[in-house]
Design an enzyme around this catalytic site. Structure first.
Site, PDB file in Angstrom:
ATOM      1  N   ILE A 621       5.656   5.886  -5.760  1.00 53.24           N
ATOM      2  CA  ILE A 621       5.199   6.215  -7.126  1.00 53.24           C
ATOM      3  C   ILE A 621       3.885   5.529  -7.466  1.00 53.24           C
ATOM      4  O   ILE A 621       3.313   5.759  -8.516  1.00 53.24           O
ATOM      5  CB  ILE A 621       6.253   5.830  -8.195  1.00 53.24           C
ATOM      6  CG1 ILE A 621       6.721   4.387  -8.015  1.00 53.24           C
ATOM      7  CG2 ILE A 621       7.408   6.797  -8.186  1.00 53.24           C
ATOM      8  CD1 ILE A 621       7.511   3.864  -9.186  1.00 53.24           C
ATOM      9  N   GLY A 622       3.426   4.658  -6.593  1.00 51.88           N
ATOM     10  CA  GLY A 622       2.167   3.995  -6.913  1.00 51.88           C
ATOM     11  C   GLY A 622       1.760   3.081  -5.757  1.00 51.88           C
ATOM     12  O   GLY A 622       2.496   2.888  -4.780  1.00 51.88           O
ATOM     13  N   GLY A 624       0.325  -0.750  -5.149  1.00 50.95           N
ATOM     14  CA  GLY A 624      -0.026  -2.064  -5.682  1.00 50.95           C
ATOM     15  C   GLY A 624      -1.003  -2.721  -4.733  1.00 50.95           C
ATOM     16  O   GLY A 624      -1.403  -2.137  -3.720  1.00 50.95           O
ATOM     17  N   PHE A 626      -0.471  -5.231  -2.865  1.00 48.24           N
ATOM     18  CA  PHE A 626       0.122  -5.715  -1.621  1.00 48.24           C
ATOM     19  C   PHE A 626       0.799  -4.621  -0.810  1.00 48.24           C
ATOM     20  O   PHE A 626       1.223  -4.838   0.311  1.00 48.24           O
ATOM     21  CB  PHE A 626       1.154  -6.814  -1.943  1.00 48.24           C
ATOM     22  CG  PHE A 626       0.515  -8.015  -2.571  1.00 48.24           C
ATOM     23  CD1 PHE A 626      -0.144  -8.959  -1.782  1.00 48.24           C
ATOM     24  CD2 PHE A 626       0.553  -8.212  -3.939  1.00 48.24           C
ATOM     25  CE1 PHE A 626      -0.738 -10.066  -2.362  1.00 48.24           C
ATOM     26  CE2 PHE A 626      -0.042  -9.315  -4.519  1.00 48.24           C
ATOM     27  CZ  PHE A 626      -0.692 -10.252  -3.750  1.00 48.24           C
ATOM     28  N   GLU A 628       2.882  -0.394  -1.041  1.00 47.98           N
ATOM     29  CA  GLU A 628       3.296   0.736  -1.873  1.00 47.98           C
ATOM     30  C   GLU A 628       4.381   0.345  -2.877  1.00 47.98           C
ATOM     31  O   GLU A 628       5.129  -0.599  -2.663  1.00 47.98           O
ATOM     32  CB  GLU A 628       3.867   1.849  -0.981  1.00 47.98           C
ATOM     33  CG  GLU A 628       2.796   2.571  -0.195  1.00 47.98           C
ATOM     34  CD  GLU A 628       3.371   3.272   1.020  1.00 47.98           C
ATOM     35  OE1 GLU A 628       4.254   2.683   1.681  1.00 47.98           O
ATOM     36  OE2 GLU A 628       2.927   4.393   1.293  1.00 47.98           O
ATOM     37  N   ASP A 740      -4.628  -9.995 -18.506  1.00 48.05           N
ATOM     38  CA  ASP A 740      -5.010  -8.633 -18.116  1.00 48.05           C
ATOM     39  C   ASP A 740      -4.185  -7.617 -18.895  1.00 48.05           C
ATOM     40  O   ASP A 740      -3.664  -6.654 -18.348  1.00 48.05           O
ATOM     41  CB  ASP A 740      -4.804  -8.445 -16.606  1.00 48.05           C
ATOM     42  CG  ASP A 740      -5.527  -7.196 -16.101  1.00 48.05           C
ATOM     43  OD1 ASP A 740      -6.323  -6.607 -16.878  1.00 48.05           O
ATOM     44  OD2 ASP A 740      -5.292  -6.802 -14.948  1.00 48.05           O
TER      45      ASP A 740
HETATM   46  P1  AMP Z   1       1.435  -2.422  -9.974  1.00 51.02           P
HETATM   47  O1  AMP Z   1       1.210  -2.881  -8.635  1.00 51.02           O
HETATM   48  O2  AMP Z   1       2.458  -3.201 -10.725  1.00 51.02           O
HETATM   49  O3  AMP Z   1       0.180  -2.222 -10.771  1.00 51.02           O
HETATM   50  O4  AMP Z   1       2.079  -0.951  -9.810  1.00 51.02           O
HETATM   51  C1  AMP Z   1       1.352   0.156  -9.339  1.00 51.02           C
HETATM   52  C2  AMP Z   1       1.855   1.434 -10.007  1.00 51.02           C
HETATM   53  O5  AMP Z   1       3.214   1.643  -9.653  1.00 51.02           O
HETATM   54  C3  AMP Z   1       1.845   1.372 -11.513  1.00 51.02           C
HETATM   55  O6  AMP Z   1       0.615   1.771 -12.069  1.00 51.02           O
HETATM   56  C4  AMP Z   1       2.940   2.336 -11.886  1.00 51.02           C
HETATM   57  O7  AMP Z   1       2.447   3.658 -11.885  1.00 51.02           O
HETATM   58  C5  AMP Z   1       3.910   2.174 -10.743  1.00 51.02           C
HETATM   59  N1  AMP Z   1       4.948   1.208 -11.132  1.00 51.02           N
HETATM   60  C6  AMP Z   1       4.960  -0.114 -10.983  1.00 51.02           C
HETATM   61  N2  AMP Z   1       6.085  -0.648 -11.450  1.00 51.02           N
HETATM   62  C7  AMP Z   1       6.820   0.360 -11.933  1.00 51.02           C
HETATM   63  C8  AMP Z   1       8.106   0.437 -12.556  1.00 51.02           C
HETATM   64  N3  AMP Z   1       8.841  -0.645 -12.792  1.00 51.02           N
HETATM   65  N4  AMP Z   1       8.549   1.642 -12.919  1.00 51.02           N
HETATM   66  C9  AMP Z   1       7.788   2.709 -12.702  1.00 51.02           C
HETATM   67  N5  AMP Z   1       6.585   2.710 -12.125  1.00 51.02           N
HETATM   68  C10 AMP Z   1       6.100   1.542 -11.736  1.00 51.02           C
END
Ligand code: AMP
Length: 978
Positions: A621-622, A624, A626, A628, A740
């Protein structure tokens, strides 16, 4: 002198000049002497010396006449009787038209003293032809016929005389002409009666009717008619026939039946694809939208499948579809009393082509998987059915239950289909759940004090909970039969208890109190002991460190302190500037994981370890920093399955990266708040480290808002901001500085609850794509960061407040990029020159004022999160306060470089313009409406925009404002100075 011969000659001339008048429709002829030719068979009396018949050929036609001219003989009494004339049963009145010549008596010699110039008309009724029997006495005189013109030799004058024979009643009659000594020639006798001919008037047919006087000597005779084929009338149509054969005064109206229309005097069936629904004089109409083409004589056009007509809809209206489900259904308990919540939603995207949208709300109480109707006890304001608004307040709910609410969008045709347009939301009444306390732990101790913290159940909102802490010495407790507890009521889930005895075991019990009810939950009991007195520290430390030297310990402590100062710590002592109202000294509750020599220890302390076999990854879904981020399922034995987000560490990581990765869990694990993303646990003991958090169905807030641009009310947006403010207050209370805060770092769940996320230690430096290196070497998201943090890295809760202001702006502008396309450098320059972002479109004035307060240069003057939260709560409690809208300047709120092109050039096409204002989805609407040039766009009014199919108020305004802006362009920056 032979007068007869003279007259014959004269009469021939008359015949030749005679003009025969054609019969009119309304005259029904019973006898016509001319038409009958020579076969008249009229009776003359006496047989001799009376009327004679003359015959003359004119243009090949034989013409007959009767004549008599006994002007010189006395006492003439010559009769000429017609044959028996049958009477029409209703014709009681007949006309006798005679054409004749009368000779001037003066034209005869002196002997003709007996000469007459008139003759008589007689009539006699009979029920049957009596043949040749003739009796004068049976005749009654009708009239004396006197000529208007008398004839002389060389000057023949034709007389036409019509007499009426009235009151006929028997089957027939005879006419007779009595000569009493005149010189007369009768060459035409026509007997007729008059009728009103069969006619159609106003689609009613009336039969041919004999024109005689009606009853009681009325000059008019009433005639009843009938509607023509395929016509109908409520009253029988009537008309009157005059004695002259004229139709007058039609009464009652016939109209064509359904499926037929009037064409001349008939009703013709409607052509295929046309219909007529009612009895009327209207023409057939084309079948309306969403109907099947009809056959001939259609009374309606049936709806296409999936389209319906409401009972009250006229047949002429288009068939309409069902609405789509209501959008963005949310349940809010915030600001609500116990057992109350507000359900709100947005209107369906598709109204089915109707404007009569209403909503029904169905409430079910769920325990486990069993759901039952909520019953009568639950109250709905204004109602649970036929709601016209898009929100309802539901009360009398029970605190400990889960509820499922289904909102159905309905329109006038919903009742005709079994399909339902529903949106469902499940919610528990968090605030009234008795919160339960878990995981009481020791976070610090000395010989005379113990610092404890604990967590509350995930449903509870920690910011609104108080705690009852009871403690006593364990030995004392055991020695005595009765317990003597010291009781403290606390507002935080952390406490330092001082003035304790060294080397003593204490028993602690904590109970959470829900804000409204003060209901206590289960209490957790733990025991902790104080350290020995200072004199014995070396012995204790020696035991802990496995016999290490004091010097070493001191060095370690010094090293730790130094590192803490240089590290990415988010907190300096001066940063904790929010005061606390607790009666106990607040603890610095956030613990920087860097204070632990081994960060793994910190992870273990603040996060629970999960076995990888309990985690199922489902979908990326995204991404990060570090690795996926997946959506997945967490199934821990004995616990309910939960949707989770799984952050992974990509292969080939260094130990430093692993520690940085897990540091996010060490930080997140310390928080427990409804508006902070909740940590479920970590996987650290296996090769692939993972961080497991609650799953937020709607992802990042900035994207969510952009995807739902214009679809939410200010109330809903402010409700979201309230959640973020509550999370930030919690963090600031824990003396944690986020650094942030931005909409992209807020996550949104299916209930549209917003939670603060993104807590990694190196995140601001490495992870955030908005991060920009500053002159001081740090990487900073310039647009979101307070000037003092950019200038000299002064990150405090007050700088988080500045960022919160920017988040407010992002939210109210539906995810618009702050400062649009301006460069970071331009943004910093503008801020230094006291420019601030202008109010977003439709932003409540109070909300914009709060933003401006967050952006005060002097950070000590900015509101605190506590203040922000109170203000947002106040606004939500009285939604009217959101009605005053801040001044909005379309020239700066729509990205200007695009509205005119940064070089001032106009748009080349409508679609290019729409793309620039992010409204490309309406390109087709514009082109379908024939709006293909910017000149046409500039002419458009709000009404026109709505008419081409732009329905969402937000979108309507965006397009309208952009057009306004196009008409009146000025420079960007100068407009938004504060
Ligand atoms: P992050 O590394 O925390 O910025 O996460 C990267 C992407 O993953 C975010 O922009 C969200 O789209 C998705 N994401 C992270 N954490 C969650 C979560 N708890 N529930 C749903 N999507 C998430």
């Amino acid at each position: 002198m032979d007068y007869r011969r003279i007259k014959r000659i004269l009469f021939v001339n008359v015949f030749m000049n005679c003009v025969f008048i054609s019969l009119q429709d309304k005259e029904k002829v019973l006898l016509d002497m001319v038409e009958s030719g020579g076969e008249l068979g009229w009776l003359t009396w006496p047989d001799q010396n009376g009327w004679e018949i003359a015959q003359q050929a004119v243009n090949g036609t034989l013409l007959y006449s009767y004549f008599v001219c006994n002007v010189e003989a006395r006492e003439q009494d010559n009769w000429l009787r017609t044959t028996f004339i049958q009477r029409h049963p209703t014709a009681t009145r007949v006309f006798v038209e005679m054409r004749f010549l009368v000779r001037d008596c003066n034209s005869f010699n002196a002997h003709s003293l007996t000469c007459k110039e008139t003759f008589n008309l007689y009539a006699s009724e009979a029920d049957a032809d009596i043949g040749t029997s003739f009796r004068k006495g049976q005749f009654r005189k009708v009239a004396t016929i006197a000529p208007d013109e008398i004839s002389r030799v060389g000057n023949m004058r034709v007389n036409i005389e019509t007499k009426v024979v009235e009151n006929l009643s028997r089957k027939g009659f005879y006419l007779a002409f009595q000569d009493i000594g005149a010189c007369v020639a009768i060459y035409s006798v026509r007997v007729y009666y008059k009728t009103c001919p069969a006619t159609v008037k106003s689609l009613a047919a009336f039969p041919e009717t004999v024109a005689v006087a009606g009853g009681e000597n009325q000059a008019l005779r009433e005639v009843v008619g009938a509607c023509v084929e395929n016509a109908e009338s409520e009253d029988q149509p009537r008309i009157y026939c005059t004695v002259d054969g004229e139709w007058v005064v039609p009464v009652g109206q016939c109209q064509c039946s359904p499926g037929y229309e009037a064409v001349d005097d008939t009703c013709q069936e409607c052509k295929p694809d046309f219909f007529k629904a009612s009895v009327s004089n209207e023409a057939c109409e084309p079948c309306p939208k969403n109907t099947h083409p009809s056959g001939p004589a259609a009374v309606s056009c049936p709806c296409l499948e999936g389209f319906y007509r409401a009972p009250e809809d006229p047949m002429t209206s288009a068939c309409s579809g069902l609405p789509s489900p209501p959008k963005t259904l949310t349940a809010t308990t915030a600001q609500m009393a116990i057992g109350k919540l507000e359900l709100s939603w947005s209107p369906p995207g598709d109204t089915g082509g109707r404007s009569d949208i209403t909503y029904n709300v169905v409430c079910e109480r769920c325990e486990g998987s069993v759901c039952l109707p909520c019953g009568d006890k639950v109250r709905y304001e204004p109602s649970n059915t036929d709601i016209k608004e898009t929100s309802v307040i539901i009360s009398e709910l029970e605190p400990h239950l889960n509820y499922t609410f289904t909102v159905e969008a309905r329109n006038g045709v919903s009742q005709l289909s079994s399909r339902r347009a529903t949106s469902t939301i499940s919610t528990a009444l968090h605030y009234t759940d008795p919160p339960s306390v878990t995981g009481m732990r020791l976070v610090g101790r000395s010989s005379t004090s113990l610092s404890l913290s604990w967590s509350v159940s995930r449903r509870a909102n920690p910011s609104t909970i108080r705690y009852k802490l009871m403690y006593c010495e364990k030995e004392k407790d055991e020695a005595k039969t009765g317990k003597t507890y010291t009781v403290l009521v606390l507002e935080k889930n952390i406490v330092e208890i001082s003035h304790l005895s060294p080397s003593t075991v204490y028993l602690f019990q904590v109970q959470a109190l829900s804000p409204e009810s003060n209901v206590g939950s289960n209490s957790v009991e733990e025991e902790f002991s104080t350290l020995p007195e200072v004199g014995s520290t070396a012995v204790i430390l020696g035991a802990v460190a496995g016999g290490g030297a004091i010097l070493l310990i001191v060095l370690v402590v010094l090293l730790l302190r130094k590192r803490r100062k240089n590290s990415h710590t988010r907190q300096g002592p001066e940063d904790a500037y929010f005061s606390s109202s607790e009666q106990l000294k607040p603890l610095k509750t956030y613990v920087d994981p860097h204070t632990y020599e081994d960060p793994n220890t910190a992870v273990l302390k603040f996060a629970s370890e999960i076995h990888p076999s309990h985690i199922t990854k489902q979908k990326v879904i995204g991404a990060g920093e570090f690795g996926e981020v997946f959506r997945g399922i967490l199934k821990v034995p004995g616990r309910k399955e939960a949707a989770v987000a799984i952050k992974t560490l990509k292969p080939g990581y260094t130990e430093k990266q692993r520690q940085d990765f897990l540091s996010e869990a060490s930080i997140m694990g310390q928080f427990s708040h409804q508006n902070i993303i909740r940590l479920e646990g970590v996987v650290t003991k296996f090769k692939h480290a993972m961080i497991i958090t609650e799953y937020m169905e709607n992802g990042a807030l900035d994207k969510y808002l952009r995807d739902h641009d214009g679809e939410m009310s200010s109330f809903q947006l402010v409700g979201m901001l309230r959640g973020i403010a509550a999370g930030m207050k919690y963090l600031s209370d824990m003396s944690y500085v986020h650094r942030d805060l931005a909409a992209r770092n807020i996550l949104v769940n299916s209930n549209l609850e917003c939670k603060v996320s993104d807590f990694g230690l190196s995140r601001v430096l490495e992870d955030d794509p908005e991060g920009t290196y500053t002159t001081s070497g740090g990487k900073i998201p310039i647009r979101w960061t307070a000037p003092e943090a950019i200038a000299y890295r002064k990150f405090t809760s007050a700088s988080d407040v500045w960022s919160f202001g920017i988040v407010m702006w992002e939210v109210m502008a539906f995810g618009e990029r702050p400062y649009w396309d301006m460069s970071n450098h331009e943004v910093m320059k503008a801020i230094n020159e006291a420019f601030r972002l202008p109010a977003p479109m439709d932003c409540p004035s109070a909300v914009y004022q709060l933003m401006l307060q967050c952006w005060l240069q002097d950070r000590s003057k900015r509101p605190r999160f506590q203040d922000i939260l109170s203000l947002l709560d106040k606004l939500l409690k009285s939604p009217d306060s959101l009605k005053t809208i801040a001044d909005f300047d379309p020239r700066v709120s729509i990205r200007l470089p695009s509205t005119s092109g940064s070089d001032g050039s106009p748009f080349r096409s409508v679609s290019e313009w729409l793309e620039s204002i992010k409204m490309s989805q309406y390109s087709e609407n514009f082109s379908m409406a024939g709006i293909v040039s910017m000149e046409q766009v500039l002419q458009m009014k709000s009404e026109d925009i709505r008419n081409i199919g732009v329905r969402l108020p937000g979108h309507l305004k965006r397009i309208a404002y952009s057009i306004l802006g196009l008409k009146d362009q000025t420079s960007t920056l100068s407009v938004f100075a504060v």
